[in-house]
Scaffold this motif. Structure first.
Motif, PDB file in Angstrom:
ATOM      1  N   LEU A 165       0.763  -1.189  -0.072  1.00 25.36           N
ATOM      2  CA  LEU A 165       0.008  -0.015  -0.023  1.00 25.36           C
ATOM      3  C   LEU A 165       0.876   1.128   0.067  1.00 25.36           C
ATOM      4  CD1 LEU A 165      -3.197   0.594   0.334  1.00 25.36           C
ATOM      5  CD2 LEU A 165      -2.476   1.242   2.798  1.00 25.36           C
ATOM      6  N   TYR A 166       0.351   2.300  -1.019  1.00 26.75           N
ATOM      7  CA  TYR A 166       1.086   3.389  -1.026  1.00 26.75           C
ATOM      8  C   TYR A 166       2.690   3.625  -0.942  1.00 26.75           C
ATOM      9  CZ  TYR A 166      -3.594   4.800   0.962  1.00 26.75           C
ATOM     10  OH  TYR A 166      -4.995   4.813   1.335  1.00 26.75           O
ATOM     11  N   ARG A 167       3.311   2.594  -1.670  1.00 27.21           N
ATOM     12  CA  ARG A 167       4.717   2.347  -1.909  1.00 27.21           C
ATOM     13  C   ARG A 167       5.328   3.780  -2.193  1.00 27.21           C
ATOM     14  NH1 ARG A 167       5.623  -3.303  -2.563  1.00 27.21           N
ATOM     15  NH2 ARG A 167       7.737  -2.854  -2.742  1.00 27.21           N
ATOM     16  N   GLY A 168       6.350   3.903  -1.278  1.00 29.34           N
ATOM     17  CA  GLY A 168       7.031   5.293  -1.546  1.00 29.34           C
ATOM     18  C   GLY A 168       6.444   6.544  -0.961  1.00 29.34           C
ATOM     19  N   ALA A 169       4.992   6.376  -0.702  1.00 24.05           N
ATOM     20  CA  ALA A 169       4.607   7.737  -0.289  1.00 24.05           C
ATOM     21  C   ALA A 169       4.325   7.572   1.237  1.00 24.05           C
ATOM     22  CB  ALA A 169       3.122   7.837  -1.195  1.00 24.05           C
ATOM     23  N   ALA A 170       4.179   6.528   1.988  1.00 25.16           N
ATOM     24  CA  ALA A 170       3.896   6.523   3.396  1.00 25.16           C
ATOM     25  C   ALA A 170       4.929   5.360   3.802  1.00 25.16           C
ATOM     26  CB  ALA A 170       2.445   5.980   3.503  1.00 25.16           C
ATOM     27  N   TYR A 171       5.925   5.763   4.230  1.00 28.22           N
ATOM     28  CA  TYR A 171       7.022   4.917   4.653  1.00 28.22           C
ATOM     29  C   TYR A 171       6.682   4.206   5.762  1.00 28.22           C
ATOM     30  CZ  TYR A 171      12.021   3.844   4.629  1.00 28.22           C
ATOM     31  OH  TYR A 171      13.329   3.030   4.324  1.00 28.22           O
ATOM     32  N   ALA A 172       5.927   4.507   6.811  1.00 26.14           N
ATOM     33  CA  ALA A 172       5.575   3.841   8.019  1.00 26.14           C
ATOM     34  C   ALA A 172       4.644   2.456   7.684  1.00 26.14           C
ATOM     35  CB  ALA A 172       4.875   4.446   9.015  1.00 26.14           C
ATOM     36  N   LEU A 173       4.059   2.571   6.290  1.00 24.73           N
ATOM     37  CA  LEU A 173       3.378   1.596   5.915  1.00 24.73           C
ATOM     38  C   LEU A 173       4.290   0.452   5.302  1.00 24.73           C
ATOM     39  CD1 LEU A 173       0.179   3.109   4.744  1.00 24.73           C
ATOM     40  CD2 LEU A 173       0.476   1.777   6.899  1.00 24.73           C
ATOM     41  N   GLY A 174       5.453   0.760   4.843  1.00 21.66           N
ATOM     42  CA  GLY A 174       6.318  -0.184   3.790  1.00 21.66           C
ATOM     43  C   GLY A 174       6.971  -1.314   4.599  1.00 21.66           C
ATOM     44  N   PRO A 175       7.685  -2.021   3.821  1.00 19.42           N
ATOM     45  CA  PRO A 175       8.497  -3.326   4.450  1.00 19.42           C
ATOM     46  C   PRO A 175       9.512  -2.948   5.422  1.00 19.42           C
ATOM     47  CG  PRO A 175       8.947  -2.758   2.118  1.00 19.42           C
ATOM     48  CD  PRO A 175       7.855  -1.979   2.421  1.00 19.42           C
ATOM     49  N   GLU A 176      10.274  -1.709   5.075  1.00 21.42           N
ATOM     50  CA  GLU A 176      11.374  -1.404   5.970  1.00 21.42           C
ATOM     51  C   GLU A 176      11.109  -1.082   7.265  1.00 21.42           C
ATOM     52  OE1 GLU A 176      11.996   0.028   1.623  1.00 21.42           O
ATOM     53  OE2 GLU A 176      10.413   0.271   3.339  1.00 21.42           O
ATOM     54  N   VAL A 177      10.141  -0.435   7.645  1.00 23.49           N
ATOM     55  CA  VAL A 177       9.628   0.029   8.806  1.00 23.49           C
ATOM     56  C   VAL A 177       8.928  -1.570   9.819  1.00 23.49           C
ATOM     57  CG1 VAL A 177       7.831   1.558  10.366  1.00 23.49           C
ATOM     58  CG2 VAL A 177       9.399   2.490   8.583  1.00 23.49           C
ATOM     59  N   ASN A 178       8.267  -1.885   8.904  1.00 26.37           N
ATOM     60  CA  ASN A 178       7.321  -3.002   9.414  1.00 26.37           C
ATOM     61  C   ASN A 178       8.052  -4.343   9.732  1.00 26.37           C
ATOM     62  OD1 ASN A 178       4.402  -1.845   9.756  1.00 26.37           O
ATOM     63  ND2 ASN A 178       4.898  -1.328   7.541  1.00 26.37           N
ATOM     64  N   ASN A 179       8.995  -4.314   8.906  1.00 22.54           N
ATOM     65  CA  ASN A 179       9.930  -5.656   9.079  1.00 22.54           C
ATOM     66  C   ASN A 179      10.816  -5.534  10.397  1.00 22.54           C
ATOM     67  OD1 ASN A 179       9.274  -7.867   7.348  1.00 22.54           O
ATOM     68  ND2 ASN A 179      10.234  -6.943   6.014  1.00 22.54           N
ATOM     69  N   ALA A 180      11.241  -4.164  10.359  1.00 18.94           N
ATOM     70  CA  ALA A 180      12.141  -3.563  11.601  1.00 18.94           C
ATOM     71  C   ALA A 180      11.291  -3.938  12.783  1.00 18.94           C
ATOM     72  CB  ALA A 180      12.581  -2.023  11.341  1.00 18.94           C
ATOM     73  N   ALA A 181       9.938  -3.478  12.700  1.00 19.16           N
ATOM     74  CA  ALA A 181       8.966  -3.737  14.162  1.00 19.16           C
ATOM     75  C   ALA A 181       9.258  -5.330  14.290  1.00 19.16           C
ATOM     76  CB  ALA A 181       7.879  -3.394  13.623  1.00 19.16           C
ATOM     77  N   SER A 182       9.280  -6.237  13.385  1.00 18.83           N
ATOM     78  CA  SER A 182       9.263  -7.555  14.060  1.00 18.83           C
ATOM     79  C   SER A 182      10.596  -7.947  14.330  1.00 18.83           C
ATOM     80  CB  SER A 182       8.962  -8.508  12.666  1.00 18.83           C
ATOM     81  OG  SER A 182       7.681  -8.329  11.972  1.00 18.83           O
ATOM     82  N   GLN A 183      11.935  -7.347  13.493  1.00 20.48           N
ATOM     83  CA  GLN A 183      12.830  -7.552  14.244  1.00 20.48           C
ATOM     84  C   GLN A 183      13.550  -6.906  15.709  1.00 20.48           C
ATOM     85  OE1 GLN A 183      16.104  -5.990  11.625  1.00 20.48           O
ATOM     86  NE2 GLN A 183      17.286  -7.655  12.006  1.00 20.48           N
ATOM     87  N   VAL A 184      12.798  -5.871  15.832  1.00 20.26           N
ATOM     88  CA  VAL A 184      12.971  -5.238  16.958  1.00 20.26           C
ATOM     89  C   VAL A 184      12.330  -6.034  18.180  1.00 20.26           C
ATOM     90  CG1 VAL A 184      12.404  -3.276  18.428  1.00 20.26           C
ATOM     91  CG2 VAL A 184      13.565  -2.915  16.564  1.00 20.26           C
ATOM     92  N   TYR A 185      11.157  -6.475  17.900  1.00 20.18           N
ATOM     93  CA  TYR A 185      10.290  -7.493  18.745  1.00 20.18           C
ATOM     94  C   TYR A 185      11.058  -8.629  19.076  1.00 20.18           C
ATOM     95  CZ  TYR A 185       6.087  -9.559  20.802  1.00 20.18           C
ATOM     96  OH  TYR A 185       5.277 -10.115  21.700  1.00 20.18           O
ATOM     97  N   ALA A 186      11.771  -9.241  18.215  1.00 18.02           N
ATOM     98  CA  ALA A 186      12.570 -10.519  18.470  1.00 18.02           C
ATOM     99  C   ALA A 186      13.729  -9.967  19.458  1.00 18.02           C
ATOM    100  CB  ALA A 186      13.194 -10.922  17.216  1.00 18.02           C
ATOM    101  N   ALA A 187      14.490  -8.922  19.312  1.00 22.77           N
ATOM    102  CA  ALA A 187      15.606  -8.559  19.900  1.00 22.77           C
ATOM    103  C   ALA A 187      15.128  -8.007  21.394  1.00 22.77           C
ATOM    104  CB  ALA A 187      16.432  -7.342  19.293  1.00 22.77           C
TER     105      ALA A 187
END
Length: 344
Positions: free
Chosen positions: A194-216
């Motif tokens: 959704l909204y690729r390039g226009a809404a960074y918080a909805l993109g894979p970078e931030v959301n995969n980071a959320a999963s990764q931070v959850y693990a750590a």
């Protein structure tokens, strides 16, 4: 000698598109993916958010009035806990001897909920839960869960918990899970289309980071399944070039992370369907916990504490008038006060 053995198992995160708005077709595909995983020695497979019957992307594309064309079909194809469709998945889990974390749109009465179920390899429902707070326009479709849905369950595989999507950006909800000694976390996501390039918080970078931070942060393994948007889904909802730009096909970024935040398994291309598979050893958790246990030795409850209310919210509480005691004197029947009677 102390028991130093720790569970070791193979897990899988699904990256695929559902058979959109088709409960039977999606369950067929669910069972096929379960069979693929079981054939590769997987003991626990996790499916994306609202995998059955798919995520309602139309709520992000246009007005609620425009989206009403999908509402009845979405309700009709959402999953009822305890239904014949739900039992098909339980029966497959039993036959394939595999644990399943299932994301689905739950229909209960006249309402829908973003839900997850954990089903064991004997076909038993170990847990069902609902997303506490649907995100943004999701609230036009779904109701809310409650504190009872922040639960980690003890299983032979380890202590397993589940959250959906942006619940991974809710610090207090995450802390409630960490405090229950979560070891394997099933973090379900819809798709990062959704909204690729226009809404960074909805993109894979931030959301995969959320999963990764959850693990750590929680020192646990995170299985993060992620759906894809198929061309058929795009053709149905993206009826003009503007909508096609808002919702791209693909968007699959399924991942698995270790308790130190390290990526595990081999990622797939974002438009590729399949499984991300990893072998995990729960013994690694003690090494990560030695550095920082946020609800244990690394906590400061004298400074900050979390209040977790696990009382299940019920919209209707039935109260019945107790039946009269047949053995009591008639004058003392329910609702009657004793009276002094004078002789004539």
């Amino acid at each position: 000698m102390p028991n130093t053995a720790h569970p070791k198992l193979r897990v899988a995160a699904v990256q695929a598109a559902p058979v959109f708005l088709d409960i039977d077709g999606t369950i067929d595909k669910t069972i096929d993916l379960m069979a693929q995983a079981a054939g590769q020695g997987v003991k626990l497979i996790a499916f994306p958010e609202t995998w059955v019957p798919g995520y309602p992307w139309w709520v992000w594309l246009d007005s609620p009035a425009w989206g009403m064309q999908f509402v009845q079909r979405y309700h009709d194809n959402s999953l009822v806990v305890g239904s014949a469709e739900f039992d098909r998945i339980k029966d497959a889990a039993r036959k394939l001897k595999i644990w399943v974390s299932l994301g689905y749109s739950e229909k209960a009465g006249g309402s829908l909920y973003i839900a997850q179920a954990l089903i064991d390899d004997q076909g038993h429902t170990v847990q069902t839960r609902r997303k506490l707070k649907p995100t943004h326009v999701e609230r036009t479709v779904y109701g809310e869960g409650d504190g009872s849905d922040l639960a980690v369950v003890e299983t032979p595989l380890g202590n397993i918990g589940s959250l959906c999507c942006w619940e991974h950006l809710q610090p207090l909800s995450k802390y409630a899970m960490y405090a229950q000694n979560e070891q394997i976390h099933c973090g379900a996501w819809p798709s990062f289309s959704l909204y690729r390039g226009a809404a960074y918080a909805l993109g894979p970078e931030v959301n995969n980071a959320a999963s990764q931070v959850y693990a750590a942060e929680g020192q646990c393994f995170v299985i993060a399944p992620c759906a894809t948007v198929s061309q058929a889904m795009s053709d149905l909802m993206c009826t003009d070039p503007g909508k096609q730009q808002m919702l791209r096909t693909g968007g699959g970024y399924a991942r698995i992370y270790g308790p130190d935040g390290s990526p595990l398994g081999t990622p797939l291309a974002e438009d590729q369907e399949g499984l991300v598979i990893a072998d995990i050893d729960l013994g690694m958790i003690s090494l990560a916990k030695a550095a920082g246990d946020p609800s244990g030795h690394y906590s400061r409850p004298d400074a900050t504490q979390l209040l977790l209310n696990k009382t299940r919210r019920e919209p209707v509480v039935l109260q019945r008038t107790p039946e009269p005691d047949a053995s009591a004197p008639e004058a003392l029947s329910a609702g009657t006060e004793p009276r002094l009677q004078l002789a004539a």
